[in-house]
Design an enzyme around this catalytic site. Structure first.
Site, short mmCIF file in Angstrom:
data_model
loop_
_atom_site.label_atom_id
_atom_site.label_comp_id
_atom_site.label_asym_id
_atom_site.label_seq_id
_atom_site.Cartn_x
_atom_site.Cartn_y
_atom_site.Cartn_z
N LYS A 214 3.86 5.70 -4.24
CA LYS A 214 4.49 4.38 -4.10
C LYS A 214 5.21 3.91 -5.37
CE LYS A 214 3.34 3.32 0.16
NZ LYS A 214 4.41 3.17 1.19
N GLU B 60 4.30 -6.46 0.38
CA GLU B 60 3.26 -6.36 1.40
C GLU B 60 2.49 -5.09 1.11
OE1 GLU B 60 6.18 -5.00 1.78
OE2 GLU B 60 5.54 -3.01 2.40
N SER C 172 0.33 12.60 -0.78
CA SER C 172 0.97 11.34 -1.18
C SER C 172 0.11 10.47 -2.09
CB SER C 172 1.37 10.55 0.06
OG SER C 172 0.24 10.35 0.89
#
Lengths: 404, 266
Positions: free
Chosen positions: A92, A114, A380
């Site tokens: 991210k 969010e 990830s």
């Protein structure tokens, strides 16, 4: 127009994408598009982005040959793109670094985000701290319980975490509330959307920032194997790590497989298989596959993984599905848990529950593939955030209770 | 000329401003919705907006979110709302506009929905998450079936965007009074005068002003700036306060009458 040049000028990937938002936000989206366009033409921006990815995030992330996993499954050679080794423990941050640099260019003193699993919230809180920007993160109250550690991390770095009690109290509702905040404070606030979802230009710019995953992986696999992989596998919630991995390979003949959360099972109604079972609709600013009923009401998704627990998906994935360029499968909560344990045991790598979905699919396909074939999986994120939840689930499972 | 244009044009010649109340269709049930439309018509409303409940209402504040949840819990659908309008049409000619997010319309089918809505006596649509750029298909279908599509402008809209909205909207221009979501506010937003003058300089169409207007006094102030005053959350708050009381209908009627007085005094 080939897939790699999309979206078009108005943000469409075929029929998908676009901008389905209140008029109040249209000017901000235009400004963002313009500022991003200028940044892309500015070599200083590129240089600064690379600098932060290298010295702050720790890139390039390794492409690791998972030898013991390969042996355990007895088929294709498996490589893991180690986004779990990034600063903050997930992919991210690639996107939040890019967007905080854009925020500074737009001279906005506040950002909002969010978050589902909390990884995007943490990545946003991190860059907000680094750049001295005020930061509020919206998080469903159910997710706050599931991911208490990430809530603590965000607060520690100076962000406010705002609990969202509406609806399913998960990512979908956090997005609604963030969009309402943005409509209210748009003049001085930038909304750092964490996935390749939302209105144009978000699906494009988040993809561009995340494409560093696939560009590195492509170079690394060529170096290690002397050829391109046969299959790429990545989990898909909104789909940012999958697009980041897939995009630089779109024009190659590599199979692209996205893995959604099947929750309790596709026939139970409790799943997050938006591409598998959803239909095209408009949610959170874009046309895309959506989990909805026959009246167009959005359904509540379910996945063991808070990061996949979302009834929408990025519009580019919808396009790749319909064009046949990528295929999308799903993995149940139980299969993901098994993969979580498998990777921990044979490789000493505890994957995020999201990433465990990709590993679970590899466990299905690798044994049937040739030993010379190559799979690259997007790992990830790391699973530290999930160990408490998994511990509880496994304890209950051991005692014969349902995993719910 | 359709009913919306006729309404604004006859009000204009009378030197009056339109009162446009918004209620959520199906809250608390569709029979009450029908009765409320008749009551509000009787109490001085000139045009009624019926909200279509949606699971993810990103342009709405807490009041309308709650109303949407109540309506959805009762099983309200776009289809049942269209049928309710047909039954309301047996009793009144007041213009009725549906305010709906885009996804329920997509799920119904744009063409089928516009045909059915027009047949039922719906006069127009407001779709708060559909800017003109994405509204080509809906505008085309509405044109074929004689429905208006009302697009919105906001205080953040540039002159170019106001022009764009003006070139696509029919019926009137919906002016969002504030930067934010729906919901009662204590005061009209700062700068609303300048915003309305700016919009006015780009269009001759009637201007409806909404979001945040919550008292007869504010309605009067809004009426000085606009051709129509839209009040939603404040009416729903009034309904919530009277939930279960036998005179809820009359209370809402009285509240609407007080808005009428406020506007006429403005």
């Amino acid at each position: 127009m080939t897939a790699i040049t999309l979206p078009d000028r108005r943000g469409h990937f075929g029929i998908f994408g676009g901008r389905y938002v209140p008029e109040t936000l249209m000017t901000a989206l235009n400004e963002l598009l313009e500022v991003y366009g200028e940044a892309k033409r500015d070599p200083d921006f590129e240089e600064e982005f690379r600098y932060f990815l290298r010295d702050y995030v720790g890139r390039p992330s390794p492409l690791y040959y998972a030898e013991r996993l390969t042996q355990a499954l007895g088929g294709a050679r498996i490589y893991l793109k180690r986004e779990d080794l990034n600063h903050t423990g997930a992919h991210k941050i690639n996107n939040t670094v890019g967007q905080i640099l854009l925020t500074r260019r737009m001279k906005k003193p506040r950002v909002i985000a969010e978050t589902g699993a909390g990884q995007h919230g943490v990545a946003t809180a991190t860059v907000a701290a680094r750049f001295g920007v005020e930061c509020d993160v919206y998080m469903g109250s159910e997710d706050m319980e599931r991911q208490a550690l990430n809530v603590f991390r965000m607060r520690l770095m100076g962000s406010r975490v705002i609990a969202v009690d509406a609806g399913s109290r998960t990512l979908k509702d956090a997005l609604n509330e963030a969009l309402r905040d943005w409509a209210t404070n748009v003049r001085h606030t930038h909304y750092i959307i964490g996935s390749v979802a939302g209105p144009h230009p978000f699906p494009m710019l988040v993809r561009d920032f995340q494409s560093v995953i696939g560009r590195e992986a492509r170079e690394q696999v060529l170096e290690k194997e002397g050829r391109l992989p046969d299959v790429l596998v990545a989990c898909v919630g909104g789909g940012s790590n999958a697009i980041g991995l897939f995009h630089p390979f779109l024009d190659d003949g590599v199979r692209l497989v996205g893995v959604e959360g099947a929750g309790h099972g596709l026939d139970t109604g409790m799943h997050a298989a938006t591409l598998g079972l959803g239909t095209p609709g408009v949610l959170h600013g874009a046309m895309s596959y959506t989990g909805q009923d026959e009246n167009g009401q959005i359904q509540v998704a379910h996945s063991i993984s808070a990061g996949l627990d979302y009834p929408g998906v990025g519009p580019e994935h919808s396009y790749l599905k319909d064009s046949g360029r990528a295929e999308y499968v799903s993995v149940t909560d139980d299969e993901a848990l098994e993969a979580f344990e498998l990777l921990s045991r044979v490789e000493g790598i505890i994957p995020a529950l999201e990433s465990a979905h990709a590993i679970a699919h590899i466990a299905r396909i690798a044994p049937g593939m040739d030993r010379e074939e190559v799979i690259v999986a997007g790992l990830s994120g790391r699973g530290d955030k999930d160990v408490e939840q998994v511990d509880g689930l496994l304890a209950r499972k051991g005692s014969g209770e349902s995993t719910e | 000329m359709n009913r919306i244009e006729e309404t604004f044009s006859s009000l204009k010649s009378a030197g009056r401003k339109a009162l446009i109340p918004y209620i959520m269709a199906g809250d608390p049930d569709l029979e009450t919705t029908a009765a409320l439309v008749i009551e509000m018509d009787r109490r001085g409303a000139d045009l009624v907006e019926l909200g279509v409940p949606f699971s993810d209402p990103i342009a709405d504040g807490p009041t309308i979110q709650r109303a949407a949840l109540r309506a959805l819990d009762r099983g309200t659908t776009l289809r049942s709302i269209v049928e309710t309008v047909a039954s309301i049409r047996e009793q009144t000619v007041i213009p009725i506009v549906l305010m709906t997010y885009f996804n329920p319309v997509l799920a119904y089918g744009i063409g089928d929905f516009c045909r059915d809505a027009a047949r039922a006596g719906v006069d127009g649509l407001i779709v708060p998450d559909l800017p003109p750029e994405e509204g080509v298909d809906l505008s085309g279908a509405c044109r074929r079936h004689g429905l208006d599509v009302v697009f919105l402008v906001a205080p953040t809209s540039t002159s170019a965007r106001i022009e764009l909205v003006n070139s696509h909207t029919t019926g009137f221009v919906y002016c969002v009074s504030l930067t934010g979501v729906t919901g009662a506010r204590g005061e009209l937003a700062d700068g609303v005068d300048a915003f309305m003058s700016q919009v006015r300089s780009h269009t001759d169409r009637p201007l409806g002003l909404g979001f945040g207007i919550s008292s007869p006094k504010q309605a009067g102030e809004a009426a000085r700036l606009a051709d129509g005053v839209i009040v939603g959350s404040a009416i729903i708050n009034e309904m919530e306060a009277r939930t279960g009381e036998p005179d809820m209908l009359r209370s809402v009627g009285e509240y609407v009458a007080s808005l009428r007085t406020g506007i006429d005094a403005g």
